[in-house]
Design a protein around this motif. Sequence first.
Motif, PDB file in Angstrom:
ATOM      1  N   GLU A 215      21.271  20.299  51.286  1.00  0.00           N
ATOM      2  CA  GLU A 215      22.570  19.956  51.865  1.00  0.00           C
ATOM      3  C   GLU A 215      22.420  19.060  53.100  1.00  0.00           C
ATOM      4  O   GLU A 215      21.597  19.329  53.981  1.00  0.00           O
ATOM      5  N   PHE A 216      23.235  18.014  53.137  1.00  0.00           N
ATOM      6  CA  PHE A 216      23.314  17.121  54.289  1.00  0.00           C
ATOM      7  C   PHE A 216      24.771  17.097  54.747  1.00  0.00           C
ATOM      8  O   PHE A 216      25.684  16.955  53.922  1.00  0.00           O
ATOM      9  N   GLU A 217      24.969  17.197  56.051  1.00  0.00           N
ATOM     10  CA  GLU A 217      26.330  17.237  56.566  1.00  0.00           C
ATOM     11  C   GLU A 217      26.382  16.531  57.916  1.00  0.00           C
ATOM     12  O   GLU A 217      25.408  16.542  58.685  1.00  0.00           O
ATOM     13  N   TRP A 218      27.548  15.908  58.182  1.00  0.00           N
ATOM     14  CA  TRP A 218      27.737  15.231  59.452  1.00  0.00           C
ATOM     15  C   TRP A 218      29.002  15.744  60.125  1.00  0.00           C
ATOM     16  O   TRP A 218      30.041  15.925  59.464  1.00  0.00           O
TER      17      TRP A 218
ATOM     18  N   SER B 267      13.106  14.716  50.807  1.00  0.00           N
ATOM     19  CA  SER B 267      14.522  14.413  51.022  1.00  0.00           C
ATOM     20  C   SER B 267      14.811  14.024  52.468  1.00  0.00           C
ATOM     21  O   SER B 267      15.786  13.336  52.756  1.00  0.00           O
ATOM     22  N   ALA B 268      13.929  14.445  53.374  1.00  0.00           N
ATOM     23  CA  ALA B 268      14.118  14.137  54.794  1.00  0.00           C
ATOM     24  C   ALA B 268      13.374  12.868  55.212  1.00  0.00           C
ATOM     25  O   ALA B 268      13.336  12.534  56.399  1.00  0.00           O
TER      26      ALA B 268
ATOM     27  N   HIS C 288      29.895  15.627  53.599  1.00  0.00           N
ATOM     28  CA  HIS C 288      28.926  16.605  53.108  1.00  0.00           C
ATOM     29  C   HIS C 288      28.433  16.152  51.745  1.00  0.00           C
ATOM     30  O   HIS C 288      29.232  15.836  50.860  1.00  0.00           O
TER      31      HIS C 288
ATOM     32  N   PHE D  80      21.077  19.305  58.558  1.00  0.00           N
ATOM     33  CA  PHE D  80      20.220  19.282  57.375  1.00  0.00           C
ATOM     34  C   PHE D  80      19.866  20.721  57.037  1.00  0.00           C
ATOM     35  O   PHE D  80      19.237  21.417  57.830  1.00  0.00           O
TER      36      PHE D  80
ATOM     37  N   PHE E  35      24.219  15.902  63.121  1.00  0.00           N
ATOM     38  CA  PHE E  35      23.720  15.714  61.761  1.00  0.00           C
ATOM     39  C   PHE E  35      23.079  17.034  61.351  1.00  0.00           C
ATOM     40  O   PHE E  35      22.179  17.537  62.034  1.00  0.00           O
TER      41      PHE E  35
END
Length: 339
Positions: free
Chosen positions: A13-16, A95-96, A6, A25, A23
């Motif tokens: 926020e980005f999380e896997w 950001s994307a 994270h 977002f 994924f």
Amino acid sequence: MAANPHITIGGLEFEWDLEKGRFIFEREDAVLFWISSAMRTFFDTIEEISGEEASNLVFETTGFRQGLVVGQYFEKIKDVNAAQAAELITNTYASAGWGRTTIQDLNFEAKTLTAFIKDSWEYKINKAQAKRQGGNYLPAHYAGIFTGLFGENIWYEVVQDQLDGHEHSIIKYFPSDVTISNNIHELARKKEAEEILRLETIVEEKTKELKELVRQLSSPIIPVLEGIVVVPLIGKYDEDRSEELVVKTLNNLPAHKANYLVLDLTGLDKDISGHTVSLIEKIGSAASLIGTETILVGISPELGMVISQSTINLSRFDCFQTLQHGIYFALAQHGRKIV
């Protein structure tokens, strides 16, 4: 490595979730593609199947409708005006990996603005495709966003495109009556018109072929016996077809050394006009000028009525009820008969 990595970048926020292959977002499922390979293949395939014009409308429509969802979402957020929403959206998109978009000259009353877009994923795809004109997904996407934010239909005009060597693509936005639905209907009508034109062309070509076939097959010159030819008149004769018949008959009588021309009127159209009677008289008179006598056979009651009511006199031609009788008569004039 953590099971669920994270990170937060620029407040986003980005999380896997590697175990589930997700994924995330901003707490929503997202997906990543390579722009110049996978995404380019996706765009190329749509264009190959749909054609360039239709695929452009697909991208434009999709971009607008997706933008409309985004704009309506931010419009409902309290304490966030259009300028703040525009900044939040462009930062999120940056950001994307959507490139850098800057909104300028935002006028709330006029509901106009100018977007400067640099190095977007659409620009990179178009560049990989070696296109000369930029795509319309992103321009339409921001039109959808501000349609949702302003609550009024917004459309766009591309002032300059980064593909042309400019540092940015510049797109102006403004209220307009242009809508996605109208564009879809306009393309549908254009496609219908093109299809109608294509079918009309095919019909015209087939009509020409059929006319040529009819010309070749109708009223053939048939040499039945030495010195005797038969010409059956079939169907209805307009001016062009009548002229063709006269020329064709007169040109071929000498080649067959015809002493007698038997005009078989059995196959004439039931709707007989004075023009038909005039045609018969014209052929007979012209044939006599080159030494060929004309015999008429197969005169129907309808044709007999028209002949009797016309001012044209066909009584100088020998007339018989059937083709057989006409041929027998022609043979008898030379002292011959069929044994």
